[in-house]
Design a protein around this motif. Sequence first.
Motif, PDB file in Angstrom:
ATOM      1  N   ILE A  29      28.006  47.868  41.197  1.00 56.84           N
ATOM      2  CA  ILE A  29      29.381  47.948  40.718  1.00 56.84           C
ATOM      3  C   ILE A  29      30.349  48.162  41.885  1.00 56.84           C
ATOM      4  O   ILE A  29      29.985  48.688  42.936  1.00 56.84           O
ATOM      5  CB  ILE A  29      29.577  49.085  39.688  1.00 56.84           C
ATOM      6  CG1 ILE A  29      29.287  50.453  40.322  1.00 56.84           C
ATOM      7  CG2 ILE A  29      28.737  48.863  38.458  1.00 56.84           C
ATOM      8  CD1 ILE A  29      29.597  51.609  39.406  1.00 56.84           C
ATOM      9  N   ALA A  30      31.559  47.689  41.670  1.00 55.78           N
ATOM     10  CA  ALA A  30      32.692  48.027  42.540  1.00 55.78           C
ATOM     11  C   ALA A  30      33.682  48.772  41.660  1.00 55.78           C
ATOM     12  O   ALA A  30      33.811  48.464  40.464  1.00 55.78           O
ATOM     13  CB  ALA A  30      33.330  46.765  43.111  1.00 55.78           C
ATOM     14  N   SER A  31      34.351  49.742  42.207  1.00 58.72           N
ATOM     15  CA  SER A  31      35.223  50.569  41.378  1.00 58.72           C
ATOM     16  C   SER A  31      36.487  50.942  42.129  1.00 58.72           C
ATOM     17  O   SER A  31      36.538  50.917  43.362  1.00 58.72           O
ATOM     18  CB  SER A  31      34.485  51.835  40.921  1.00 58.72           C
ATOM     19  OG  SER A  31      34.027  52.578  42.040  1.00 58.72           O
ATOM     20  N   LEU A  32      37.509  51.278  41.368  1.00 57.10           N
ATOM     21  CA  LEU A  32      38.733  51.835  41.936  1.00 57.10           C
ATOM     22  C   LEU A  32      39.448  52.620  40.854  1.00 57.10           C
ATOM     23  O   LEU A  32      39.414  52.256  39.673  1.00 57.10           O
ATOM     24  CB  LEU A  32      39.646  50.746  42.506  1.00 57.10           C
ATOM     25  CG  LEU A  32      40.520  49.898  41.586  1.00 57.10           C
ATOM     26  CD1 LEU A  32      41.565  49.142  42.410  1.00 57.10           C
ATOM     27  CD2 LEU A  32      39.710  48.914  40.766  1.00 57.10           C
ATOM     28  N   GLY A  33      40.046  53.722  41.257  1.00 63.85           N
ATOM     29  CA  GLY A  33      40.755  54.578  40.311  1.00 63.85           C
ATOM     30  C   GLY A  33      40.989  55.956  40.905  1.00 63.85           C
ATOM     31  O   GLY A  33      40.189  56.449  41.699  1.00 63.85           O
ATOM     32  N   VAL A  56      34.640  47.261  50.663  1.00 68.21           N
ATOM     33  CA  VAL A  56      34.302  48.478  51.402  1.00 68.21           C
ATOM     34  C   VAL A  56      33.042  49.079  50.775  1.00 68.21           C
ATOM     35  O   VAL A  56      32.969  49.256  49.556  1.00 68.21           O
ATOM     36  CB  VAL A  56      35.451  49.506  51.359  1.00 68.21           C
ATOM     37  CG1 VAL A  56      35.015  50.827  51.983  1.00 68.21           C
ATOM     38  CG2 VAL A  56      36.680  48.956  52.077  1.00 68.21           C
ATOM     39  N   GLU A  57      32.066  49.353  51.605  1.00 67.53           N
ATOM     40  CA  GLU A  57      30.833  49.997  51.139  1.00 67.53           C
ATOM     41  C   GLU A  57      30.996  51.506  51.241  1.00 67.53           C
ATOM     42  O   GLU A  57      31.341  52.042  52.298  1.00 67.53           O
ATOM     43  CB  GLU A  57      29.648  49.542  51.986  1.00 67.53           C
ATOM     44  CG  GLU A  57      28.301  50.074  51.489  1.00 67.53           C
ATOM     45  CD  GLU A  57      27.149  49.564  52.321  1.00 67.53           C
ATOM     46  OE1 GLU A  57      26.725  50.310  53.233  1.00 67.53           O
ATOM     47  OE2 GLU A  57      26.688  48.440  52.071  1.00 67.53           O
ATOM     48  N   VAL A  58      30.780  52.188  50.120  1.00 67.83           N
ATOM     49  CA  VAL A  58      30.896  53.652  50.070  1.00 67.83           C
ATOM     50  C   VAL A  58      29.489  54.229  50.094  1.00 67.83           C
ATOM     51  O   VAL A  58      28.712  54.046  49.154  1.00 67.83           O
ATOM     52  CB  VAL A  58      31.653  54.108  48.801  1.00 67.83           C
ATOM     53  CG1 VAL A  58      31.810  55.620  48.792  1.00 67.83           C
ATOM     54  CG2 VAL A  58      33.013  53.428  48.715  1.00 67.83           C
ATOM     55  N   GLN A  59      29.146  54.921  51.181  1.00 62.50           N
ATOM     56  CA  GLN A  59      27.811  55.489  51.361  1.00 62.50           C
ATOM     57  C   GLN A  59      27.873  57.005  51.212  1.00 62.50           C
ATOM     58  O   GLN A  59      28.843  57.636  51.644  1.00 62.50           O
ATOM     59  CB  GLN A  59      27.276  55.147  52.753  1.00 62.50           C
ATOM     60  CG  GLN A  59      27.304  53.661  53.076  1.00 62.50           C
ATOM     61  CD  GLN A  59      27.158  53.386  54.553  1.00 62.50           C
ATOM     62  OE1 GLN A  59      27.158  54.295  55.372  1.00 62.50           O
ATOM     63  NE2 GLN A  59      27.057  52.103  54.914  1.00 62.50           N
ATOM     64  N   THR A  96      33.868  49.470  46.806  1.00 64.59           N
ATOM     65  CA  THR A  96      35.269  49.448  46.411  1.00 64.59           C
ATOM     66  C   THR A  96      35.979  48.447  47.322  1.00 64.59           C
ATOM     67  O   THR A  96      35.332  47.600  47.949  1.00 64.59           O
ATOM     68  CB  THR A  96      35.905  50.850  46.482  1.00 64.59           C
ATOM     69  OG1 THR A  96      37.240  50.786  45.961  1.00 64.59           O
ATOM     70  CG2 THR A  96      35.953  51.369  47.907  1.00 64.59           C
ATOM     71  N   VAL A  97      37.300  48.517  47.398  1.00 62.88           N
ATOM     72  CA  VAL A  97      38.063  47.569  48.227  1.00 62.88           C
ATOM     73  C   VAL A  97      39.138  48.311  49.003  1.00 62.88           C
ATOM     74  O   VAL A  97      39.575  49.401  48.635  1.00 62.88           O
ATOM     75  CB  VAL A  97      38.725  46.471  47.359  1.00 62.88           C
ATOM     76  CG1 VAL A  97      37.688  45.589  46.696  1.00 62.88           C
ATOM     77  CG2 VAL A  97      39.676  47.077  46.335  1.00 62.88           C
ATOM     78  N   ALA A  98      39.553  47.687  50.101  1.00 62.45           N
ATOM     79  CA  ALA A  98      40.740  48.109  50.853  1.00 62.45           C
ATOM     80  C   ALA A  98      41.679  46.919  50.884  1.00 62.45           C
ATOM     81  O   ALA A  98      41.244  45.777  51.074  1.00 62.45           O
ATOM     82  CB  ALA A  98      40.368  48.557  52.268  1.00 62.45           C
TER      83      ALA A  98
END
Length: 505
Positions: free
Chosen positions: A103-107, A18-21, A7-9
């Motif tokens: 994928i990158a995601s936001l929501g 931003v890596e979500v682990q 995702t992103v900051a």
Amino acid sequence: MVTKTYTVAFEGVTARQVEVQCTLAAGLPAFSVVGLPDKAVSEAKERVRATLETLAIALPSKKITINLSPADLPKEGSHFDLPIAIALLAAIGAIPPDTAEDIASLGELSLDGRIVEVSGALPAAMTAAEEGRTLLCAAASGPEAAWVGDCPVIAAKDVAAILRHFSGQAPIEPSRAGEVTQSAQHKCLRDVRGQERAKRALEIAAAGGHHLFLVGTPGSGKSMLAERLPGILPPMTPSEALETSMIHSVAGQIKEGGISRERPFQTPHHTASMAAIAGGGKGAKPGQMSLAHNGVLFLDELPEFPRNVLETLRQPIETGHIMVSRANAHVSYPCRFMLVAAANPCRCGYLTDPEQACARVPKCGQDYLGKVSGPLMDRFDMRLEVPPVGYQDLDLPATGDTSATIAERVAAVRAVQTVRYENQGTVRTNAECSGEILAQCATPDAEGRDLLHRFAEKMGLSARGYHRVLRVARTIADLDHSDCVRRPHIAEAVSYRLSLTREMS
């Protein structure tokens, strides 16, 4: 096993990856989010838990840890809900782990599993495109994000649709870019009776991107003139539209995915705070100056603005960007805008009206306009007195060119400047050129130079004021289809510096 997604900051208009682990470990059942999250991110686990329960997916009886890397980067906002859910679904096998990494995601997630639109989809798509990933977002954010053509955008209305998409049961078609927002019907300059000199000044300002200060008695038409400025400005170029839309996306002001090529026209009230004008608040959001990037910032009743708010304009006018520094955030926003201001000549408003003479001449005007500091006043390229209009003029039929006709002349001059400055970096208009570039394109002929030197010596013109006269003269020469800046062009440019000398002395 550690599953990953992205995702992103947001740092201003920049979206940092931003890596979500996610990891599932033996131990007492727990769900924790680490990596410098704010309150909204910490609460994401409850929204994710409720979403999975809606889908009849049980959380494993293990210790669930979500890490947001890099851990020293502050994470703010509810848009982390969806990437946390994706990482967890990959960890329990509901989504293939290798797919989650692509994928990158936001929501934001609602408790029933719907994906709620959030701000910042456009810069997020830019970052995803740079990293070669697909962007996953809310259905309402898809048309906005799809403007970045190099990034496939999957826009889903809920998490169930995402699961069906990745399982192959019901693939989601990539989103298409939203429609270009149509410009509103602008008011026409021909509606303004009289004020021919002010109309000419407005055309020059629009053609060269110059800062303009209008001073006149109440009802003389200052605001009326400024409100018609958008109707003569050329549309933004595609690159300018993308720059401006990035800022509006972060501010959450892009509606229904449509991107407009119309230049912004921001009109804050004089009671606006420093944070509203310059930017700030939670997350150091962009202010009116940044929202007016590539457009117009119109400040009506300029002396009524707080002094500290006005002084924040000085540096951005020169540099074209503003650094919003707060205790927990240091963010830079672009803000290359055209400043247009209006003011009465004194508090009562009738300092220059012979029929309603001010009783405190000249102190009333000195005290009132003196609220605007000399350094800020010096940054206006053009300063114009707008005289009152007699009622006899109001009964006359409309005369002069329409806004459409003036807009054609302005667009032609802007096209000349585009060619002139195509290899000069960020310089796009005459108002932005300086140094060697200004010397090459705006050096006047001998008669013009002599006139300018005599004016500078007599009026004590500053170096900044000297260069601003040259820039305005260059625009006047462009409107006159002249390759050289001549004496008449200098004379007219000088006249716009003389207007307020008496009141400010």
